[in-house]
Every structure is written in structure tokens, then in C-alpha cells.
Design an enzyme around this catalytic site. Structure first.
Site, PDB file in Angstrom:
ATOM      1  N   LYS A  13      -3.886   8.307   4.058  1.00  0.00           N
ATOM      2  CA  LYS A  13      -4.923   7.842   4.993  1.00  0.00           C
ATOM      3  C   LYS A  13      -4.668   8.374   6.409  1.00  0.00           C
ATOM      4  O   LYS A  13      -5.606   8.677   7.141  1.00  0.00           O
ATOM      5  CB  LYS A  13      -5.016   6.316   4.981  1.00  0.00           C
ATOM      6  CG  LYS A  13      -5.563   5.740   3.673  1.00  0.00           C
ATOM      7  CD  LYS A  13      -6.918   6.336   3.291  1.00  0.00           C
ATOM      8  CE  LYS A  13      -7.575   5.599   2.136  1.00  0.00           C
ATOM      9  NZ  LYS A  13      -8.795   6.287   1.638  1.00  0.00           N
ATOM     10  N   TYR A  37       0.869  -1.180   0.000  1.00  0.00           N
ATOM     11  CA  TYR A  37       0.000   0.000   0.000  1.00  0.00           C
ATOM     12  C   TYR A  37       0.904   1.228   0.000  1.00  0.00           C
ATOM     13  O   TYR A  37       1.070   1.908   1.014  1.00  0.00           O
ATOM     14  CB  TYR A  37      -0.907  -0.034   1.233  1.00  0.00           C
ATOM     15  CG  TYR A  37      -2.137   0.855   1.148  1.00  0.00           C
ATOM     16  CD1 TYR A  37      -3.241   0.478   0.386  1.00  0.00           C
ATOM     17  CD2 TYR A  37      -2.195   2.065   1.843  1.00  0.00           C
ATOM     18  CE1 TYR A  37      -4.364   1.280   0.318  1.00  0.00           C
ATOM     19  CE2 TYR A  37      -3.319   2.868   1.784  1.00  0.00           C
ATOM     20  CZ  TYR A  37      -4.399   2.467   1.016  1.00  0.00           C
ATOM     21  OH  TYR A  37      -5.512   3.260   0.954  1.00  0.00           O
TER      22      TYR A  37
HETATM   23  P1  NAD Z   1     -13.414   2.355  -6.124  1.00  0.00           P
HETATM   24  O1  NAD Z   1     -12.506   2.232  -7.304  1.00  0.00           O
HETATM   25  O2  NAD Z   1     -14.783   1.782  -6.260  1.00  0.00           O
HETATM   26  O3  NAD Z   1     -13.597   3.867  -5.670  1.00  0.00           O
HETATM   27  C1  NAD Z   1     -12.655   4.872  -5.839  1.00  0.00           C
HETATM   28  C2  NAD Z   1     -13.305   5.916  -6.724  1.00  0.00           C
HETATM   29  O4  NAD Z   1     -12.551   7.112  -6.697  1.00  0.00           O
HETATM   30  C3  NAD Z   1     -13.390   5.483  -8.202  1.00  0.00           C
HETATM   31  O5  NAD Z   1     -14.751   5.522  -8.611  1.00  0.00           O
HETATM   32  C4  NAD Z   1     -12.581   6.550  -8.916  1.00  0.00           C
HETATM   33  O6  NAD Z   1     -13.126   6.848 -10.173  1.00  0.00           O
HETATM   34  C5  NAD Z   1     -12.705   7.720  -7.946  1.00  0.00           C
HETATM   35  N1  NAD Z   1     -11.698   8.765  -8.100  1.00  0.00           N
HETATM   36  C6  NAD Z   1     -10.352   8.634  -8.192  1.00  0.00           C
HETATM   37  N2  NAD Z   1      -9.781   9.841  -8.320  1.00  0.00           N
HETATM   38  C7  NAD Z   1     -10.788  10.761  -8.303  1.00  0.00           C
HETATM   39  C8  NAD Z   1     -10.827  12.174  -8.410  1.00  0.00           C
HETATM   40  N3  NAD Z   1      -9.713  12.892  -8.566  1.00  0.00           N
HETATM   41  N4  NAD Z   1     -12.024  12.782  -8.351  1.00  0.00           N
HETATM   42  C9  NAD Z   1     -13.166  12.074  -8.212  1.00  0.00           C
HETATM   43  N5  NAD Z   1     -13.188  10.727  -8.102  1.00  0.00           N
HETATM   44  C10 NAD Z   1     -12.012  10.085  -8.164  1.00  0.00           C
HETATM   45  O7  NAD Z   1     -12.622   1.698  -4.926  1.00  0.00           O
HETATM   46  P2  NAD Z   1     -12.957   1.528  -3.364  1.00  0.00           P
HETATM   47  O8  NAD Z   1     -11.929   0.565  -2.906  1.00  0.00           O
HETATM   48  O9  NAD Z   1     -14.383   1.245  -3.131  1.00  0.00           O
HETATM   49  O10 NAD Z   1     -12.581   2.960  -2.770  1.00  0.00           O
HETATM   50  C11 NAD Z   1     -13.455   3.799  -2.060  1.00  0.00           C
HETATM   51  C12 NAD Z   1     -12.777   4.281  -0.791  1.00  0.00           C
HETATM   52  O11 NAD Z   1     -12.605   3.176   0.099  1.00  0.00           O
HETATM   53  C13 NAD Z   1     -11.385   4.873  -1.014  1.00  0.00           C
HETATM   54  O12 NAD Z   1     -11.194   5.970  -0.150  1.00  0.00           O
HETATM   55  C14 NAD Z   1     -10.485   3.727  -0.603  1.00  0.00           C
HETATM   56  O13 NAD Z   1      -9.191   4.159  -0.220  1.00  0.00           O
HETATM   57  C15 NAD Z   1     -11.282   3.191   0.575  1.00  0.00           C
HETATM   58  N6  NAD Z   1     -10.896   1.863   1.066  1.00  0.00           N
HETATM   59  C16 NAD Z   1     -10.867   0.790   0.230  1.00  0.00           C
HETATM   60  C17 NAD Z   1     -10.504  -0.467   0.718  1.00  0.00           C
HETATM   61  C18 NAD Z   1     -10.478  -1.678  -0.190  1.00  0.00           C
HETATM   62  O14 NAD Z   1      -9.982  -2.731   0.210  1.00  0.00           O
HETATM   63  N7  NAD Z   1     -11.024  -1.608  -1.375  1.00  0.00           N
HETATM   64  C19 NAD Z   1     -10.176  -0.627   2.074  1.00  0.00           C
HETATM   65  C20 NAD Z   1     -10.239   0.480   2.922  1.00  0.00           C
HETATM   66  C21 NAD Z   1     -10.596   1.728   2.403  1.00  0.00           C
END
Ligand code: NAD
Length: 229
Positions: free
Chosen positions: A189, A181
Site C-alpha cells: 500500500k 495487516y
Molecule cells: P474484495 O475481495 O472484494 O476485492 C479484491 C478483489 O481482488 C477480489 O475480487 C479478487 O478476486 C481480486 N483479485 C485478487 N488478485 C487478483 C489478480 N491477480 N488479478 C485480478 N483480480 C485479483 O475486497 P475489497 O476489500 O473490496 O478490496 C478492494 C480494494 O480495497 C483492495 O485494494 C483492498 O486492499 C482495498 N481496501 C480494502 C479495505 C477493507 O477493509 N476491506 C480497506 C482499505 C482498502
């Protein structure tokens, strides 16, 4: 009913979609903010019924999205958009997608919202260890993944109904070392979590809006697949 704006939905695989759907099931009206380069494919898929199976709500009806707003949360105002982005054909598909402009559009269209969800992150060098991350990549991760929440709250809070709530999604790598990561995403984060405490104080006092972040478990979203999680 409540009205929610969920920033960071571009398919039906991530947390943003699941949160939007759960809010819809609870009776909320749903507005989405979709990253500009992903807008066409998302809207086309939606229109062609590609998401219909995952739109199914517990009561048998389909989850309705009132409006999709193109958004790029690394730009606050039109003045912040560099020329190469302005002229990029992936960005020319829409206008008014900086944070301030999206907030103005939502306010003009709906007057107020009750719930703001930040479900977006981007780290261009996420596959690189922190030690190998460039300054540019590190700052880009912070800009897209941390400052974007400050910016959304700055422009949306003034027209959120008092008593409303906002949330973002963080990850364990802010507090424990998680190899893989990288790219400054662990730093981003940690900033997001610290900012949540400060913003809870500031936005809570000023607008009576709650500010929280939740540390999500691993989910194989598009973003997670990109780093082999
Ligand atoms: P995801 O790909 O579904 O969501 C991320 C979204 O951010 C995408 O739709 C992307 O198009 C959008 N994005 C990126 N840059 C952008 C910008 N400049 N402006 C507007 N939109 C933008 O993936 P996810 O994993 O569901 O992520 C959602 C949140 O959850 C994030 O903050 C991620 O860090 C967090 N998260 C994810 C996990 C995991 O395991 N997937 C774990 C903990 C936290």
C-alpha cells in the site's frame, strides 16, 4: 455517458462492486475485470440472480453489467504466464486474461473508456507478520497489489478519453502500524501511494488522465474476512 472499467469485482461484497454500482447509478456503462479463478462462480451467481437484491439501484432499476472480462493482473502478457498456471484448470476456463490482452479486448469491443478503477489486492502471506514474511510472499503482494495498477495504467491509458480519471484503493496500514495487516501488504500500500503521485504526473502529462488513490475505511469484504478483520 461515461464508460468505466472496474478491475477487482468477484462478488457483491467488496468496494469494487459498490463503486461499479454507484457509477451505474450515475449513468455510466460498466465493464468489469474479474479474477480468473473466481470467474465461474461470479458469472454463475450473476446469472442465477444471486446478486439481484444488491443490483437494485435508487431509481428502482437493476444495475446492468455490459461485460465481464476475465483478468489476472499479476501477468502483463501471455509470455509472463508460467506453465503451471497455463495448465491449471481454474485458468483454462478462459483466455486472453493478461493485462495487455484485456486492454486490447476492451479497446476492440468499446473503443475507449473514461474511468479506470483498480479495486484489487492479494497478499498470499497477509496473515503473517512482516518479520515472518518470505521474500516470495512479499514480492507477490507487491505484484498483485501495487504493480498491477502500474500495469493497468500502462495498457489502458492509451485508449482512455482525455479528461478521464483513474482510482485505486489503499489502506491506512501504509502509514501507521496495523498489526494483522502483514505479508508485505503494508509495504504494497505504501508503494501504491507513492506510485500514485508519480503516475499522476506521468499519466497526467502524457494522456490527460487523473490518477488518484483513496484510503478506504475497514469493510468486511471477502478479502478482509480472510485476515479476520
Ligand atoms: P474484495 O475481495 O472484494 O476485492 C479484491 C478483489 O481482488 C477480489 O475480487 C479478487 O478476486 C481480486 N483479485 C485478487 N488478485 C487478483 C489478480 N491477480 N488479478 C485480478 N483480480 C485479483 O475486497 P475489497 O476489500 O473490496 O478490496 C478492494 C480494494 O480495497 C483492495 O485494494 C483492498 O486492499 C482495498 N481496501 C480494502 C479495505 C477493507 O477493509 N476491506 C480497506 C482499505 C482498502
Amino acid at each position: 455517458g461515461k464508460r468505466a472499467f472496474i478491475a477487482g469485482v468477484a462478488d457483491d461484497q467488496g468496494f469494487g462492486w459498490a463503486i461499479a454500482k454507484a457509477l451505474a447509478a450515475a449513468g455510466a456503462e460498466i465493464l468489469l475485470g474479474t479474477w480468473v479463478p473466481a470467474l465461474n462462480i461470479f458469472e454463475t451467481s450473476l446469472r442465477k440472480g444471486k446478486f439481484d437484491e444488491s443490483r437494485l439501484l435508487p431509481n428502482g432499476s437493476l444495475f446492468e453489467i455490459a461485460k465481464v472480462y476475465p483478468l489476472d493482473a499479476v501477468y502483463d502478457t501471455p509470455d509472463d504466464v508460467p506453465d503451471d498456471v497455463k495448465s491449471n484448470k481454474r485458468y483454462a476456463v478462459a483466455t486472453g486474461w493478461t493485462v495487455k490482452e484485456v486492454a486490447e479486448s476492451v479497446k476492440n469491443d468499446y473503443g475507449s473508456i473514461d474511468i479506470l478503477v483498480h479495486s484489487l489486492a492479494n497478499g498470499p502471506e497477509v496473515t503473517k507478520p512482516l518479520l515472518d514474511t518470505s521474500r516470495k510472499g512479499y514480492l507477490a503482494a507487491i505484484s498483485a497489489s501495487s504493480y498491477s495498477y502500474v500495469s493497468l495504467l500502462k495498457y489502458f491509458s492509451p485508449f482512455m478519453n482525455p479528461g478521464g480519471s483513474s482510482i485505486s484503493l489503499t489502506y491506512l496500514a501504509s502509514e501507521k502500524t496495523i498489526p494483522g495487516y502483514g505479508g508485505g501488504m503494508s509495504s504494497a500500500k505504501a508503494a501504491l501511494e507513492s506510485d500514485t503521485r508519480v503516475l499522476a504526473f506521468e499519466v497526467g502529462r502524457k494522456y490527460k488522465i487523473r490518477v488518484n488513490t483513496i484510503s478506504a475505511g475497514p469493510l468486511r469484504s471477502r478479502a478482509a474476512k480472510a485476515i479476520g478483520f
